[in-house]
Design a protein around this motif. Structure first.
Motif, PDB file in Angstrom:
ATOM      1  N   LEU A  17      -1.394 -41.828  10.591  1.00  0.00           N
ATOM      2  CA  LEU A  17      -0.350 -41.256   9.738  1.00  0.00           C
ATOM      3  C   LEU A  17       0.542 -42.342   9.161  1.00  0.00           C
ATOM      4  CD1 LEU A  17       0.823 -38.631   8.641  1.00  0.00           C
ATOM      5  CD2 LEU A  17       2.294 -38.528  10.672  1.00  0.00           C
ATOM      6  N   ASN A  18       0.856 -43.346   9.958  1.00  0.00           N
ATOM      7  CA  ASN A  18       1.691 -44.445   9.455  1.00  0.00           C
ATOM      8  C   ASN A  18       1.000 -45.202   8.331  1.00  0.00           C
ATOM      9  OD1 ASN A  18       3.860 -43.939  11.118  1.00  0.00           O
ATOM     10  ND2 ASN A  18       3.216 -45.392  12.715  1.00  0.00           N
ATOM     11  N   GLU A  19      -0.302 -45.433   8.481  1.00  0.00           N
ATOM     12  CA  GLU A  19      -1.015 -46.138   7.424  1.00  0.00           C
ATOM     13  C   GLU A  19      -1.158 -45.255   6.183  1.00  0.00           C
ATOM     14  OE1 GLU A  19      -4.990 -48.880   6.608  1.00  0.00           O
ATOM     15  OE2 GLU A  19      -4.654 -48.007   8.585  1.00  0.00           O
ATOM     16  N   GLN A  20      -1.334 -43.955   6.373  1.00  0.00           N
ATOM     17  CA  GLN A  20      -1.339 -43.048   5.227  1.00  0.00           C
ATOM     18  C   GLN A  20      -0.068 -43.222   4.402  1.00  0.00           C
ATOM     19  OE1 GLN A  20      -2.143 -38.871   6.131  1.00  0.00           O
ATOM     20  NE2 GLN A  20      -3.261 -39.503   7.966  1.00  0.00           N
ATOM     21  N   LYS A  21       1.056 -43.275   5.089  1.00  0.00           N
ATOM     22  CA  LYS A  21       2.338 -43.398   4.387  1.00  0.00           C
ATOM     23  C   LYS A  21       2.460 -44.748   3.690  1.00  0.00           C
ATOM     24  CE  LYS A  21       4.745 -40.126   7.395  1.00  0.00           C
ATOM     25  NZ  LYS A  21       5.801 -39.915   8.398  1.00  0.00           N
ATOM     26  N   GLU A  22       1.946 -45.804   4.306  1.00  0.00           N
ATOM     27  CA  GLU A  22       1.969 -47.119   3.662  1.00  0.00           C
ATOM     28  C   GLU A  22       1.095 -47.116   2.403  1.00  0.00           C
ATOM     29  OE1 GLU A  22       3.661 -49.852   4.303  1.00  0.00           O
ATOM     30  OE2 GLU A  22       4.711 -49.052   6.060  1.00  0.00           O
ATOM     31  N   ILE A  23      -0.079 -46.498   2.509  1.00  0.00           N
ATOM     32  CA  ILE A  23      -0.969 -46.400   1.345  1.00  0.00           C
ATOM     33  C   ILE A  23      -0.286 -45.595   0.235  1.00  0.00           C
ATOM     34  CG2 ILE A  23      -3.137 -45.384   0.511  1.00  0.00           C
ATOM     35  CD1 ILE A  23      -4.343 -46.104   3.265  1.00  0.00           C
ATOM     36  N   SER A  24       0.358 -44.500   0.628  1.00  0.00           N
ATOM     37  CA  SER A  24       1.051 -43.668  -0.355  1.00  0.00           C
ATOM     38  C   SER A  24       2.129 -44.440  -1.078  1.00  0.00           C
ATOM     39  CB  SER A  24       1.655 -42.435   0.328  1.00  0.00           C
ATOM     40  OG  SER A  24       0.658 -41.621   0.897  1.00  0.00           O
ATOM     41  N   GLU A  25       2.891 -45.228  -0.329  1.00  0.00           N
ATOM     42  CA  GLU A  25       3.957 -46.025  -0.946  1.00  0.00           C
ATOM     43  C   GLU A  25       3.392 -46.994  -1.973  1.00  0.00           C
ATOM     44  OE1 GLU A  25       7.167 -45.961  -0.773  1.00  0.00           O
ATOM     45  OE2 GLU A  25       7.448 -44.471   0.818  1.00  0.00           O
ATOM     46  N   ALA A  26       2.299 -47.660  -1.617  1.00  0.00           N
ATOM     47  CA  ALA A  26       1.696 -48.629  -2.538  1.00  0.00           C
ATOM     48  C   ALA A  26       1.184 -47.940  -3.799  1.00  0.00           C
ATOM     49  CB  ALA A  26       0.559 -49.376  -1.836  1.00  0.00           C
ATOM     50  N   LEU A  27       0.508 -46.808  -3.634  1.00  0.00           N
ATOM     51  CA  LEU A  27      -0.032 -46.102  -4.795  1.00  0.00           C
ATOM     52  C   LEU A  27       1.080 -45.423  -5.602  1.00  0.00           C
ATOM     53  CD1 LEU A  27      -3.299 -44.586  -3.273  1.00  0.00           C
ATOM     54  CD2 LEU A  27      -3.049 -46.601  -4.748  1.00  0.00           C
ATOM     55  N   ASP A  28       2.137 -44.988  -4.923  1.00  0.00           N
ATOM     56  CA  ASP A  28       3.284 -44.421  -5.644  1.00  0.00           C
ATOM     57  C   ASP A  28       3.938 -45.477  -6.527  1.00  0.00           C
ATOM     58  OD1 ASP A  28       2.950 -41.927  -4.587  1.00  0.00           O
ATOM     59  OD2 ASP A  28       4.562 -42.092  -3.100  1.00  0.00           O
ATOM     60  N   ASP A  29       4.033 -46.708  -6.010  1.00  0.00           N
ATOM     61  CA  ASP A  29       4.602 -47.797  -6.816  1.00  0.00           C
ATOM     62  C   ASP A  29       3.759 -48.042  -8.063  1.00  0.00           C
ATOM     63  OD1 ASP A  29       6.659 -48.128  -5.029  1.00  0.00           O
ATOM     64  OD2 ASP A  29       5.761 -49.849  -4.000  1.00  0.00           O
ATOM     65  N   ALA A  30       2.440 -48.025  -7.895  1.00  0.00           N
ATOM     66  CA  ALA A  30       1.552 -48.218  -9.046  1.00  0.00           C
ATOM     67  C   ALA A  30       1.707 -47.074 -10.042  1.00  0.00           C
ATOM     68  CB  ALA A  30       0.099 -48.314  -8.570  1.00  0.00           C
ATOM     69  N   GLU A  31       1.824 -45.852  -9.533  1.00  0.00           N
ATOM     70  CA  GLU A  31       2.010 -44.696 -10.407  1.00  0.00           C
ATOM     71  C   GLU A  31       3.353 -44.761 -11.121  1.00  0.00           C
ATOM     72  OE1 GLU A  31       1.169 -41.544 -12.554  1.00  0.00           O
ATOM     73  OE2 GLU A  31      -0.261 -42.401 -11.130  1.00  0.00           O
ATOM     74  N   GLU A  32       4.371 -45.279 -10.443  1.00  0.00           N
ATOM     75  CA  GLU A  32       5.692 -45.391 -11.070  1.00  0.00           C
ATOM     76  C   GLU A  32       5.665 -46.363 -12.238  1.00  0.00           C
ATOM     77  OE1 GLU A  32       9.464 -44.543 -11.972  1.00  0.00           O
ATOM     78  OE2 GLU A  32       8.292 -43.536 -10.393  1.00  0.00           O
ATOM     79  N   ARG A  33       4.898 -47.452 -12.097  1.00  0.00           N
ATOM     80  CA  ARG A  33       4.755 -48.390 -13.207  1.00  0.00           C
ATOM     81  C   ARG A  33       4.088 -47.701 -14.403  1.00  0.00           C
ATOM     82  NH1 ARG A  33       3.732 -51.988  -8.892  1.00  0.00           N
ATOM     83  NH2 ARG A  33       1.468 -51.685  -9.016  1.00  0.00           N
ATOM     84  N   ILE A  34       3.069 -46.904 -14.126  1.00  0.00           N
ATOM     85  CA  ILE A  34       2.390 -46.175 -15.197  1.00  0.00           C
ATOM     86  C   ILE A  34       3.341 -45.181 -15.842  1.00  0.00           C
ATOM     87  CG2 ILE A  34       0.572 -44.482 -15.644  1.00  0.00           C
ATOM     88  CD1 ILE A  34      -1.085 -45.908 -13.466  1.00  0.00           C
ATOM     89  N   PHE A  35       4.092 -44.446 -15.022  1.00  0.00           N
ATOM     90  CA  PHE A  35       5.041 -43.455 -15.536  1.00  0.00           C
ATOM     91  C   PHE A  35       6.098 -44.116 -16.410  1.00  0.00           C
ATOM     92  CE2 PHE A  35       8.998 -40.987 -14.973  1.00  0.00           C
ATOM     93  CZ  PHE A  35       8.589 -39.766 -15.501  1.00  0.00           C
ATOM     94  N   SER A  36       6.615 -45.259 -15.977  1.00  0.00           N
ATOM     95  CA  SER A  36       7.645 -45.962 -16.746  1.00  0.00           C
ATOM     96  C   SER A  36       7.097 -46.437 -18.086  1.00  0.00           C
ATOM     97  CB  SER A  36       8.185 -47.144 -15.940  1.00  0.00           C
ATOM     98  OG  SER A  36       8.819 -46.708 -14.756  1.00  0.00           O
ATOM     99  N   LEU A  37       5.858 -46.938 -18.079  1.00  0.00           N
ATOM    100  CA  LEU A  37       5.248 -47.384 -19.337  1.00  0.00           C
ATOM    101  C   LEU A  37       5.020 -46.213 -20.286  1.00  0.00           C
ATOM    102  CD1 LEU A  37       2.703 -50.061 -18.078  1.00  0.00           C
ATOM    103  CD2 LEU A  37       4.573 -50.441 -19.697  1.00  0.00           C
ATOM    104  N   ARG A  38       4.602 -45.087 -19.757  1.00  0.00           N
ATOM    105  CA  ARG A  38       4.416 -43.900 -20.601  1.00  0.00           C
ATOM    106  C   ARG A  38       5.741 -43.477 -21.236  1.00  0.00           C
ATOM    107  NH1 ARG A  38       0.586 -40.483 -16.472  1.00  0.00           N
ATOM    108  NH2 ARG A  38      -1.442 -41.233 -17.206  1.00  0.00           N
ATOM    109  N   GLN A  39       6.800 -43.499 -20.448  1.00  0.00           N
ATOM    110  CA  GLN A  39       8.105 -43.135 -20.982  1.00  0.00           C
ATOM    111  C   GLN A  39       8.542 -44.105 -22.071  1.00  0.00           C
ATOM    112  OE1 GLN A  39      10.675 -42.791 -17.411  1.00  0.00           O
ATOM    113  NE2 GLN A  39      10.893 -40.644 -17.989  1.00  0.00           N
ATOM    114  N   LEU A  40       8.311 -45.390 -21.845  1.00  0.00           N
ATOM    115  CA  LEU A  40       8.694 -46.399 -22.824  1.00  0.00           C
ATOM    116  C   LEU A  40       7.890 -46.225 -24.114  1.00  0.00           C
ATOM    117  CD1 LEU A  40      10.332 -48.891 -23.552  1.00  0.00           C
ATOM    118  CD2 LEU A  40       8.578 -50.305 -22.429  1.00  0.00           C
TER     119      LEU A  40
END
Length: 410
Positions: free
Chosen positions: A156-179
């Motif tokens: 479960l701890n590693e799941q959360k670490e993976i989620s954080e990393a992929l969420d960061d990547a998704e946030e970069r994509i979301f920010s670029l789409r907004q821009l």
């Protein structure tokens, strides 16, 4: 770290499920109008965070139909709609209900991180093609299929670490789409102002002239290129359907090529030519215009009307020709119902109001600069997508492991 301590378990062992419903549309005023509770449909699913929906329902709809309100963190998956829809996902950022085409998934918080599940479902979306079935025209999936979906699980701890990393990547994509959306809106506003003359660039104050397109050059008709003639290389060619699908206002390159033999029977086009679609499915799209500004000689396929002339900037005039005011003129000149056509004679009678060439050039440069900036942002977005896909391939398969505090190596 190895992948030996991962396990694969069916989603039914890791979560509970619920279905949604649609309040009766016959009671639109009571159940939908002025609704305040988000109601998720398949088209609201964006494979990411869901913070708003296209429709809301009322509290009366909830009490009368006993529709369930799901909490934030609920993972949603589309069940119906064919291969283009099934497997679409989302995760709720606020309480919401769903329609019957969506299954809500409530992961056991002691075993499965909801964000990890979202990323894993997105990574394995092609899985649904192997299980989809239907007695209807479009394939669908069942709740039993969802329960049987195999989930590869680290701790479960590693799941959360993976989620954080992929969420960061998704946030970069979301920010670029907004821009990109912001830059596109700014460009659109500038285009409208500059093409109408409501805003002038510094140094320009001369009056504009009203002219017909026929006064700016001669019209020619494309010919001699069939779909079967297109090949991966050869003489550059532009076909009429590509004016709608491949280009926006101008292009220096082509997507299609033909042999020398086919090109010899086609209409040559040169840098500065304006290409109009001679037919379309609706009056609103008839006469779509693209300026060819490439250095290499090319040819035009059939159903393209070419304006060749001088004294105008092709990028400026093509953009103007696609503006709403000119599009209305083209729509009125279209002929036909199932397929709409526009003739070179009708195009020649279209009137436009234009400044002197030097101002056209200056405006065109503003438009080109804006497109360069948008192009650079789209390339960054494409790279960000590739990086996220690469991360998913590494992290969700266990090929690359993240260090988790408090956990030793297997």
């Amino acid at each position: 770290m190895s992948r030996e301590n991962w396990e694969s378990r069916p989603l039914g062992d890791l979560a509970s499920f619920a279905s949604g419903k649609t309040p009766p549309r016959s009671r639109q005023a009571e159940y939908f109008d002025a609704g305040e509770i988000p109601w998720v449909k398949t088209m609201d699913l964006n494979n990411g965070r869901i913070s708003r929906t296209s429709e809301c329902i009322t509290s009366r709809a909830v009490s009368d139909t006993k529709i369930r309100i799901h909490p934030p963190g609920t993972v949603l998956i589309a069940m119906y709609g064919g291969f283009s829809q099934i497997g679409r996902t989302g995760i709720l950022c606020a309480p919401a209900a769903t329609n019957q085409a969506i299954t809500a998934i409530f992961p056991d918080p002691d075993s499965l991180d909801s964000r990890y599940l979202l990323h894993f479902l997105n990574y394995k979306v092609d899985y649904w093609r192997t299980v989809a079935s239907s007695s209807r025209k479009d394939p669908n999936i069942t709740k039993s299929d969802v329960r049987g979906f195999p989930v590869d699980l680290p701790s479960l701890n590693e799941q959360k670490e993976i989620s954080e990393a992929l969420d960061d990547a998704e946030e970069r994509i979301f920010s670029l789409r907004q821009l990109i959306a912001k830059k596109q809106a700014v460009k659109q506003g500038i285009v409208q102002q500059l093409l109408s003359g409501n805003m002038r660039l510094p140094g320009f104050a001369e009056s504009w002239a009203s002219v017909s397109l026929g006064e700016l050059g001669i019209f020619l008709k494309g010919r001699g290129v069939r779909r079967d003639d297109v090949r991966p290389s050869g003489i550059p060619c532009i076909r009429y359907g590509e004016l709608y699908t491949e280009f926006a206002n101008y292009t220096a390159v082509t997507r299609s090529f033909v042999s020398h033999e086919v090109a010899a029977t086609a209409l040559p086009i040169y840098s500065g030519d304006l290409l109009f679609a001679g037919s379309g499915e609706t009056r609103d799209e008839i006469g779509m215009c693209v300026a060819y500004v490439g250095e290499q000689e090319a040819v035009a396929g059939g159903d393209i009307v070419v304006l060749r002339g001088s004294g105008f900037n092709p990028v400026y005039l093509a953009t103007l020709a696609n503006s709403p005011a000119v599009a209305q003129q083209k729509a009125r000149a279209g002929q036909g119902d199932a397929v709409v056509h526009i003739s070179s004679r009708a195009l020649a009678e279209i009137t436009v109001k234009i400044p002197e060439r030097v101002e056209q050039d200056a405006v065109a440069e503003v438009l080109i600069d804006a497109d360069r900036e948008l192009g650079a942002l789209h390339r960054r977005l494409g790279k960000a997508h590739e990086q996220k896909i690469g991360m998913m391939q590494e992290l969700l398969t266990g090929r690359t492991r993240l260090s988790v505090q408090g956990e030793g190596e297997a």
